[in-house]
Design an enzyme around this catalytic site. Structure first.
Site, short mmCIF file in Angstrom:
data_model
loop_
_atom_site.label_atom_id
_atom_site.label_comp_id
_atom_site.label_asym_id
_atom_site.label_seq_id
_atom_site.Cartn_x
_atom_site.Cartn_y
_atom_site.Cartn_z
N LEU A 57 0.80 -1.23 0.00
CA LEU A 57 0.00 0.00 0.00
C LEU A 57 0.84 1.28 0.00
CD1 LEU A 57 -2.80 -1.03 2.51
CD2 LEU A 57 -3.09 -0.59 0.07
N GLY A 78 -3.94 -2.96 5.56
CA GLY A 78 -3.25 -2.11 6.51
C GLY A 78 -2.81 -2.89 7.73
N TYR A 141 -3.47 3.08 16.43
CA TYR A 141 -4.30 2.41 15.43
C TYR A 141 -5.63 3.14 15.27
CZ TYR A 141 -7.40 -1.23 13.57
OH TYR A 141 -8.32 -1.94 12.84
#
Length: 279
Positions: A57, A78, A141
């Protein structure tokens, strides 16, 4: 619900080799034939009608190759847990921007973004919240997921991409503990929410909660229901298992107060009465 689904649509699933991607792929395949899968690692058990395109990514050229010709993207890719800032930054912030920008340049019409309950984890369990609350992330996160929601709003409003952000609770065959009785979502119900994001004609920008029909829910998911969501999973059916597992875990003076659980208590260095929104 009216849809614009056709067999010829090219649907991309990032993060296809991860835990959630692995659970939902068999459910997505009959709904969206010819699914294009992407991850850094090759997913196990590729079907004859699935195509895999490897991509990191953080590499714009690789992401551009994945989304070329795509009509829609389901973005699960992710870093999926709490981690060091640089790991979160690269995978979930730089990577998320790379995905949205590649989608814009490729003319992708819809993106379903896997956000998380951890974007709002510092709300107390005693409070029911809807999708319009101020974000209160419980971790690095969680910050990255709040960023993804904001980025999705930008690409919806400025570039006209239809964006659905799913604040996913915990996906699996059954809730793993008492906290998850409030936030659990079955793989089947998650796929139903993804389908709303991919197909509903009225989607411009939405934040919906990824939760099943949970009697102990902390989230008001009325907007999802207005768009046709009819969850079939019931967390209460698994209460005995969840309570037995909770007994093994034991108490958490910080995490047991907040919706984010142990994500809140990890590295916590504050007076608990000063954490979360003021009453």
């Amino acid at each position: 619900m009216a849809t614009d689904r056709t067999a010829s649509r090219r649907i991309v699933l990032t993060g296809a080799a991860g835990g959630v991607g692995t659970m939902i792929r068999p459910l997505l395949a009959p709904l969206y034939p010819g699914l294009v899968l992407s991850d850094k690692a090759t997913p196990a058990g590729l079907r004859a009608d699935e195509t895999f395109v490897a991509a990191d990514l953080t590499r714009p050229d690789e992401v551009a190759a994945v989304v070329a010709g795509a009509d829609a993207v389901i973005h699960l890719g992710g870093y999926s847990v709490e981690g060091p800032w640089d790991a979160i930054l690269q995978a979930n912030i730089v990577g998320c921007h790379t995905l949205f920008e590649a989608a814009r340049q490729a003319g992708v019409r819809r993106v379903v973004f896997a956000s998380s309950n951890h974007a709002v984890g510092f709300y107390p369990r005693a409070r029911t919240i809807g999708p319009d609350v101020t974000v209160r992330p419980d971790s690095r996160y969680g910050v990255s997921k709040a960023f993804g929601e904001a980025l999705g709003a930008l690409y919806a409003d400025k570039y006209g991409i239809s964006v659905t952000c799913l604040r996913i609770g915990n996906v699996g065959p059954r809730p793993l503990d008492v906290r998850r009785l409030s936030i659990w979502v079955s793989p089947e119900d998650l796929v139903q929410l993804i389908a709303i994001g991919l197909d509903h004609p009225d989607i411009r920008y939405e934040i919906l909660y990824g939760a099943s029909d949970n009697a102990a829910a902390w989230w008001d998911n009325a907007r999802a229901r207005a768009l046709g969501y009819r969850p079939t999973g019931r967390a209460e059916d698994h209460r005995a298992h969840a309570e037995a597992e909770q007994a093994r875990i034991g108490p958490d003076p910080v995490g047991d107060r907040f919706q984010g659980g142990s994500f809140c208590s990890a590295e916590f260095d504050n007076d608990v009465a000063r954490a979360g929104p003021a009453d």
